[in-house]
Design an enzyme around this catalytic site. Sequence first.
Site, PDB file in Angstrom:
ATOM      1  N   GLN A   3      11.686  -3.319   2.873  1.00 13.44           N
ATOM      2  CA  GLN A   3      10.324  -1.583   3.184  1.00 13.44           C
ATOM      3  C   GLN A   3      11.030  -1.522   3.840  1.00 13.44           C
ATOM      4  O   GLN A   3      11.102  -1.360   5.063  1.00 13.44           O
ATOM      5  CB  GLN A   3       9.713  -2.292   2.941  1.00 13.44           C
ATOM      6  CG  GLN A   3       7.856  -0.827   2.737  1.00 13.44           C
ATOM      7  CD  GLN A   3       6.924  -1.620   2.788  1.00 13.44           C
ATOM      8  OE1 GLN A   3       6.486  -2.489   3.700  1.00 13.44           O
ATOM      9  NE2 GLN A   3       5.893  -1.893   1.586  1.00 13.44           N
ATOM     10  N   ARG A  41      -1.085 -12.757  -2.131  1.00 11.15           N
ATOM     11  CA  ARG A  41      -1.789 -13.504  -1.109  1.00 11.15           C
ATOM     12  C   ARG A  41      -0.957 -14.817  -1.889  1.00 11.15           C
ATOM     13  O   ARG A  41      -1.715 -15.345  -1.516  1.00 11.15           O
ATOM     14  CB  ARG A  41      -3.563 -12.730  -1.178  1.00 11.15           C
ATOM     15  CG  ARG A  41      -3.169 -11.494  -0.667  1.00 11.15           C
ATOM     16  CD  ARG A  41      -5.007 -10.789  -0.968  1.00 11.15           C
ATOM     17  NE  ARG A  41      -4.570 -10.587  -2.068  1.00 11.15           N
ATOM     18  CZ  ARG A  41      -5.630  -9.696  -2.090  1.00 11.15           C
ATOM     19  NH1 ARG A  41      -6.921  -9.546  -2.100  1.00 11.15           N
ATOM     20  NH2 ARG A  41      -5.685  -9.068  -3.544  1.00 11.15           N
ATOM     21  N   TYR A  66       0.771   5.666   4.932  1.00  8.85           N
ATOM     22  CA  TYR A  66       1.801   5.708   6.731  1.00  8.85           C
ATOM     23  C   TYR A  66       2.178   7.400   6.093  1.00  8.85           C
ATOM     24  O   TYR A  66       1.085   8.481   4.292  1.00  8.85           O
ATOM     25  CB  TYR A  66       2.792   4.800   5.250  1.00  8.85           C
ATOM     26  CG  TYR A  66       2.343   3.593   6.229  1.00  8.85           C
ATOM     27  CD1 TYR A  66       0.662   2.921   5.644  1.00  8.85           C
ATOM     28  CD2 TYR A  66       3.218   3.094   6.210  1.00  8.85           C
ATOM     29  CE1 TYR A  66       1.467   1.455   6.554  1.00  8.85           C
ATOM     30  CE2 TYR A  66       3.490   1.270   6.605  1.00  8.85           C
ATOM     31  CZ  TYR A  66       1.845   1.005   6.535  1.00  8.85           C
ATOM     32  OH  TYR A  66       1.680  -0.005   7.344  1.00  8.85           O
TER      33      TYR A  66
HETATM   34  C1  LIG Z   1      -1.200  -9.796   5.441  1.00 13.82           C
HETATM   35  C2  LIG Z   1      -0.968  -8.772   4.667  1.00 13.82           C
HETATM   36  C3  LIG Z   1      -0.166  -7.519   4.797  1.00 13.82           C
HETATM   37  C4  LIG Z   1       0.005  -6.648   4.163  1.00 13.82           C
HETATM   38  N1  LIG Z   1       1.096  -5.959   4.693  1.00 13.82           N
HETATM   39  C5  LIG Z   1       1.654  -5.075   4.203  1.00 13.82           C
HETATM   40  C6  LIG Z   1       3.277  -3.590   4.263  1.00 13.82           C
HETATM   41  O1  LIG Z   1       3.266  -4.889   5.223  1.00 13.82           O
HETATM   42  N2  LIG Z   1       3.232  -3.187   3.209  1.00 13.82           N
HETATM   43  C7  LIG Z   1       2.675  -3.244   2.280  1.00 13.82           C
HETATM   44  O2  LIG Z   1       3.269  -1.790   1.845  1.00 13.82           O
HETATM   45  N3  LIG Z   1       1.702  -3.240   1.502  1.00 13.82           N
HETATM   46  C8  LIG Z   1       1.309  -4.774   2.327  1.00 13.82           C
HETATM   47  N4  LIG Z   1       0.480  -5.543   2.024  1.00 13.82           N
HETATM   48  C9  LIG Z   1      -0.422  -4.903   0.324  1.00 13.82           C
HETATM   49  C10 LIG Z   1       0.498  -6.409  -0.218  1.00 13.82           C
HETATM   50  O3  LIG Z   1       2.338  -5.582  -0.450  1.00 13.82           O
HETATM   51  C11 LIG Z   1       0.063  -6.194  -1.768  1.00 13.82           C
HETATM   52  O4  LIG Z   1       0.065  -4.637  -1.606  1.00 13.82           O
HETATM   53  C12 LIG Z   1      -1.255  -6.473  -1.784  1.00 13.82           C
HETATM   54  O5  LIG Z   1      -1.666  -7.730  -0.932  1.00 13.82           O
HETATM   55  C13 LIG Z   1      -2.234  -6.245  -3.246  1.00 13.82           C
HETATM   56  O6  LIG Z   1      -0.955  -7.741  -3.714  1.00 13.82           O
HETATM   57  P1  LIG Z   1      -1.824  -9.057  -4.266  1.00 13.82           P
HETATM   58  O7  LIG Z   1      -3.057  -8.783  -4.625  1.00 13.82           O
HETATM   59  O8  LIG Z   1      -0.593  -9.829  -4.761  1.00 13.82           O
HETATM   60  O9  LIG Z   1      -2.165  -9.829  -2.922  1.00 13.82           O
HETATM   61  C14 LIG Z   1       0.006  -6.382   2.553  1.00 13.82           C
HETATM   62  C15 LIG Z   1      -0.854  -7.467   2.196  1.00 13.82           C
HETATM   63  C16 LIG Z   1      -1.684  -8.311   3.115  1.00 13.82           C
HETATM   64  C17 LIG Z   1      -2.475  -9.745   2.648  1.00 13.82           C
END
Ligand SMILES: Cc1cc2nc3c(=O)[nH]c(=O)nc-3n(C[C@H](O)[C@H](O)[C@H](O)COP(=O)(O)O)c2cc1C
Length: 410
Positions: A106, A352, A176
């Site tokens: 990314q 997650r 961003y």
């Molecule tokens: C600890 C953590 C760090 C994350 N860091 C980023 C990141 O660096 N860049 C990004 O685009 N999304 C980041 N996200 C968001 C995830 O990519 C994702 O969009 C979000 O967790 C929803 O998906 P999920 O329901 O499968 O967790 C992060 C999520 C978590 C939980």
Amino acid sequence: MEHVLENGTPDVFSPGRIGPLTLRNRIIKAATYEGLSHRSRVTTDLVDFHRAYAAGGVGMTTVAYCAVAPDGRTAPDQIQWTDEAMPGLRVLTEAVQAEGAAISAQIGHAGPVADSRGNKRHALSPSTRFPNMSFGVSRKAKAADLERITSAHAAAAVRAIEAGFDAVEVHLGHSYLPSAFLSPKVNHRKDEFGGSLENRARFGRGILRAVRDAVGDRIAILTKLNMSDGVRGGITVEEAIQTAQWIEQDGTVDAFEMTGGSSLLNPMYLFRGGAPVKEFVEVMPQPIKTVMRFAGKQFIREYPYRDAYLLDDARKVRAEITLPMVLLGGITDRSSMDLAMQEGFEFVAMGRALLREPDLVNRIAADAATPSLCIHCNLCMPTNFVGTHCPVVHEGSSRSATWGTPAGYA
Ligand SMILES: Cc1cc2nc3c(=O)[nH]c(=O)nc-3n(C[C@H](O)[C@H](O)[C@H](O)COP(=O)(O)O)c2cc1C
């Protein structure tokens, strides 16, 4: 040949194509910032982190947020595309590919979400008056900044090829910098980068153009694009559809991953579920710690969680776009994966649920009834300051709570 289920929808475990890249299945580990790089270089823990998802069955893992320029970092130790980082990045890509998975980087510029104190540089914003994550006043990005950052994205994508990545994911979400330009809430400019949607989208489209021109089809290009900032006056899904259509016509990406929320204005809109205010206050640097102590409940708002929670908006985009799309947000088990396929998405991304159980994909492949153990408490979020992990220890967990201290360099 594409495998289909009895009802005619593609099997999420069949191979899927993103531009020049074929993945062994349609499940992508979403970018979750790891907090495991040190002095902008790869650590052995970062390699182990991604190797675990590859060994655990994903089609592709995403190395989270690698800033294309020093003023775009959200943490001072964040990976940058320097000569020094390249050997470690090669170790990382080889480790993942040896497990049969692909690996994406990314890339982006955090703009107002950048850590201006840690970076010792002003955070950049479309307009001066808007605050940044370090609670200072941002510097309004000049045309020269935008040119520099656009070229830096192209250079980062070329470096990603040199480091062995199979894909880059260009970050156009979460407030961003390019996403902040897209948002009428944050972008108050009067020049050709502000006002109409066409103007607000100019910077993000220019970045994608530069990346495509630099890499051609040597690497797959995905983009993570906001459908809503989760605040009144922010981007709307209608505007996101138009932006995605322009990008599709530009021919600059191979797939879209639609997201929402704003790390600057409303982070929980992107996550849903528990709001770990106390845990955030504990790990935040000053002065954010003090602000969060008093105003954390307003900033870390709680939204009810349900599986596939971004589907309603993403479906509207899906209807207007022909390129492959990745459904993100609350994909946790075989039924939410199948739902995504039925709704016409070619891929799913999981954050997650995989932090909780890196081998979940293999276990779902073996037994479609496997439930996810993730409880959407979001306690993983504040751990990205110390090495991202699921801190909820439980019987049968495939990862311990103490995991994640950088141990060495790759
Ligand atoms: C600890 C953590 C760090 C994350 N860091 C980023 C990141 O660096 N860049 C990004 O685009 N999304 C980041 N996200 C968001 C995830 O990519 C994702 O969009 C979000 O967790 C929803 O998906 P999920 O329901 O499968 O967790 C992060 C999520 C978590 C939980």
